[in-house]
Design an enzyme around this catalytic site. Structure first.
Site, PDB file in Angstrom:
ATOM      1  N   GLY A 223       6.378   0.284  -2.414  1.00 27.22           N
ATOM      2  CA  GLY A 223       5.120   0.308  -1.687  1.00 27.22           C
ATOM      3  C   GLY A 223       4.239   1.439  -2.156  1.00 27.22           C
ATOM      4  N   PRO A 225       2.005   4.944  -2.139  1.00 28.09           N
ATOM      5  CG  PRO A 225       1.335   6.479  -3.769  1.00 28.09           C
ATOM      6  CD  PRO A 225       1.188   5.050  -3.373  1.00 28.09           C
ATOM      7  CB  THR A 227       3.673   2.650   2.715  1.00 31.38           C
ATOM      8  OG1 THR A 227       4.525   2.793   1.572  1.00 31.38           O
ATOM      9  CG2 THR A 227       2.291   2.256   2.256  1.00 31.38           C
ATOM     10  N   GLY A 228       5.696   5.201   4.034  1.00 34.51           N
ATOM     11  CA  GLY A 228       6.862   5.485   4.865  1.00 34.51           C
ATOM     12  C   GLY A 228       8.195   5.188   4.225  1.00 34.51           C
ATOM     13  CE  LYS A 229       7.525   4.698  -1.785  1.00 31.83           C
ATOM     14  NZ  LYS A 229       6.117   4.803  -1.329  1.00 31.83           N
ATOM     15  CB  THR A 230      10.569   9.656   2.137  1.00 29.50           C
ATOM     16  OG1 THR A 230      10.242   9.533   0.742  1.00 29.50           O
ATOM     17  CG2 THR A 230      11.565  10.784   2.315  1.00 29.50           C
ATOM     18  CD  GLU A 445     -26.798   6.337   3.485  1.00 27.41           C
ATOM     19  OE1 GLU A 445     -26.125   5.398   3.970  1.00 27.41           O
ATOM     20  OE2 GLU A 445     -26.577   6.822   2.368  1.00 27.41           O
ATOM     21  CG  HIS A 448     -26.556   1.281   2.391  1.00 25.68           C
ATOM     22  ND1 HIS A 448     -26.230   0.379   1.412  1.00 25.68           N
ATOM     23  CD2 HIS A 448     -26.651   2.501   1.781  1.00 25.68           C
ATOM     24  CE1 HIS A 448     -26.138   1.005   0.247  1.00 25.68           C
ATOM     25  NE2 HIS A 448     -26.394   2.293   0.446  1.00 25.68           N
ATOM     26  CG  ASP A 520     -24.530   2.398  -2.953  1.00 22.72           C
ATOM     27  OD1 ASP A 520     -23.443   2.620  -2.380  1.00 22.72           O
ATOM     28  OD2 ASP A 520     -25.609   2.872  -2.576  1.00 22.72           O
TER      29      ASP A 520
END
Length: 633
Positions: A223, A225, A227-230, A445, A448, A520
């Site tokens: 996954g 970096p 995302t909670g692997k360790t 802005e 946008h 943009d």
């Protein structure tokens, strides 16, 4: 938090060799003090040889001592020739003998009744032996001391001492030594389901063996970096109730060939002795890259280490339930032999959390944070599309730091939104914009904002600001109604339209464009290129994919790849991208002309307030539309 202790305490250093080292140091200091300092207790005057003989003739010398090529002695009285107020010369003196023997010296000394002594320059045999052995004893003591320190610092690897660099550096944790459980991991339900199955097997293997099931040899956590692997590995350590060995892939590699393979053997042997057990290898891609590709080296030591891992993982017997848990964010570079069934039988993919999971993660990380009543974690979860679990933890921590800086006792919603803007856009810049430049940014802005509000398939608008942050002079934020996994062409066109709204507003109001639309244009062109070359959204090219570069599935980066189409097709692709972007820009310009009063109202409000929330923008657009609809000339 848990108060459990690790299984292997740091080895206590023996005391007897410490006493030996201190004795040697004390003895050396005392010996030199006795032999050098004792003689120098009384300051000695240095005399020339002729002056020494004159003093002998004048009966001023009481005694002398011959020491190799020098003579030391004592005068009968202090030097009476010292001037008033001056300190008298010292009673002791030293002189050097001439290189040629003086046959008259002994007779002269006897004539004036000088006491003559002689000292042997050769030390006793035990002193010579001690002086010869002393440096070696000190070196051995220092090596012993360094070995003891290394044993204390490397828990579980003390058996090798300073010479144990080939031993495994894996940290061993006792059963249930980890305070993290699956309850502390929000989201990732599928991953936790797979891992609960493994921990259940390790706790009660008989229940699975009755059904003929075998435990997987390896589980690969893949996954992006953060995302909670360790974190999941720590949760497995807390849930499995078996010995847990943790090591990073880079810790196998040393400058000496064969050390990595030796460490792998030692680690697996330790795990087998305490089976059932779990081995966790973090960042396995540092040692498990594909062999023979030149990517990552062709390093002999790295390949030997990988070969040993492959051999160990394929050699488990059913009576040795040892599970290898590994984590990586680069599964595409791993060796195929490592990925096959029998090595890593199960691959667990950890995706970025969806909206529901983000809400749960924010709840976990805000447990210990005093939140104000106005905090809306649901809105915050909607704002953080694309955030990983680590990003969400950082967001809550940043908000707590901001609250501490401002002296507040609670974290409110404004602080959380400020922390979000700081992470996404960067911190506020200490810069003052001129009136003309500020007006340009406000209309940019506002363009946008109007495009996001008027285009039917665009994500809803949330906030507009002209406060400079990071590298941006302003920002327009949108909140998607839901996480999107399939992107329709209508949505993509409106998304590009929002990106081009600022540039279109500048051209319409000021008659020219500025460099503020650089980012943009970059994003719009990239998205248009994907529409044309990857997703078949071009009528001229049809349903064909032209891949100029492969994007990494986790890192989102394009890797170099030779294109598989002709120069003529490349020209058509470029023309289609330009046509698509130009067509969308023309549509946005027409939209802004139709809603010119709304554009003016939002821009003027930004110049006055600098930041507008969703409700304020909707109110401005509604009032401006009713008051004076704009008709283009």
């Amino acid at each position: 938090m848990s108060n459990r202790k690790p299984a292997i305490e740091p080895q206590q250093t023996p005391l007897w060799w410490r006493y030996l080292v201190w004795f040697l140091v004390f003895f050396t200091f005392s010996w030199y003090l006795f032999n050098l300092g004792g003689e120098q207790a009384e300051v000695a005057q240095t005399l020339s040889y002729s002056t020494f003989k004159d003093k002998v003739r004048g009966d001023e010398v009481a005694e002398i001592t011959f020491e190799a090529d020098r003579v030391s002695g004592r005068l009968r009285v202090a030097d009476a020739r010292a001037a008033p107020g001056e300190e008298p010369a010292p009673r002791r003196f030293i002189t050097r003998l001439p290189p040629v023997d003086d046959p008259d010296l002994i007779a002269l000394l006897e004539q004036h009744e000088v006491e003559v002594n002689a000292e042997s320059t050769q030390a006793s045999w035990w002193m010579q032996a001690l002086i010869g052995l002393l440096p070696w004893l000190l070196i051995i003591g220092l090596f012993w001391y360094a070995s003891g320190k290394m044993q204390e610092r490397i828990a579980g690897a003390g058996k090798g001492g300073i010479f144990g660099f080939a031993q495994s550096k894996a940290k061993r944790f006792q059963k249930s030594a980890s305070a993290v459980t699956f309850e502390d991991v929000a989201g990732l339900e599928n991953a936790k389901r797979d891992l609960r199955e493994i921990t259940g097997y390790l706790r009660d293997p008989g229940r699975f063996r009755k059904l003929g099931a075998k435990i997987p040899n390896g589980i690969l956590l893949m996954g992006p970096p953060g995302t909670g692997k360790t974190l999941l590995a720590k949760a497995v350590a807390g849930e499995a109730d078996v010995p847990f060995f943790s090591i990073s892939g880079s810790e196998f590699i040393e400058m000496f060939v064969g050390v990595g393979a030796s460490r792998v053997r030692d680690m697996f042997e330790s795990a087998k002795q305490e089976a059932p057990a779990i081995i966790f290898i973090d960042e396995i891609d540092s040692v498990g890259r594909a062999r023979g590709t030149g990517l990552g080296g062709g390093h002999d030591e790295r390949e030997q280490t990988l070969n040993q891992i492959l051999s160990e993982m394929d050699g488990f017997s059913p009576h040795e339930p040892v599970v290898v848990l590994a984590a990586t964010n680069r599964p595409d570079v791993l060796d195929p032999a490592l990925m096959r069934p029998g090595r890593f039988d199960r691959k667990v993919v950890l995706d970025l959390p969806d909206r529901k999971a983000r809400r749960a993660i924010l709840g976990v990380h805000s447990r210990e944070v005093p939140l104000a009543d106005d905090v809306d974690l649901d809105r915050l979860a909607a704002l953080t599309v694309g955030f990983s679990g680590a990003d969400l933890e950082n967001l809550v921590n940043e908000a707590a730091l901001l609250a501490g800086r401002e002296g507040k006792s609670q974290v409110n919603m404004d602080l959380l939104l400020d922390a979000h803007d700081k992470i996404v856009l960067g911190g506020q810049r200490e810069m003052v914009l001129g009136e003309e430049e500020k007006r340009l940014v406000a209309y940019h802005e506002a363009g946008h904002a109007i495009a996001a509000s008027m285009l039917p398939h665009a994500d809803p608008l949330d906030k507009v600001t002209i406060i400079p942050r990071g590298r941006a002079l302003g920002a327009t934020e949108q909140i998607p109604v839901e996480d999107r996994h399939n992107l329709r062409e209508s949505y993509l066109r409106d998304r590009i339209g929002v990106m081009l709204g600022g540039r279109a507003s500048e051209r319409m109001v000021f008659g020219e464009v500025s460099s503020g639309a650089e980012e943009d244009l970059k994003q719009a062109t990239r998205l248009a290129r994907h529409m044309v070359t990857h997703w078949g959204m071009s009528e001229k090219l049809g349903p064909v994919a032209f891949r100029r570069g492969e994007e990494h599935i986790f890192l989102g980066r394009e890797m170099a790849q030779q294109r598989d189409f002709s120069e003529h097709t490349a020209q058509i692709i470029d023309d289609e991208i330009g046509r698509l972007v130009g067509e969308i820009e023309s549509r946005v310009v027409d939209l802004l002309k139709q809603h010119r009063p709304q554009l003016e109202a939002v821009a003027e409000a930004l110049l006055e307030s600098e930041t507008l929330e969703r409700g304020e923008i909707e109110s401005l657009i509604e009032q401006a539309g009713k008051a004076n609809p704009w008709r283009s000339l």
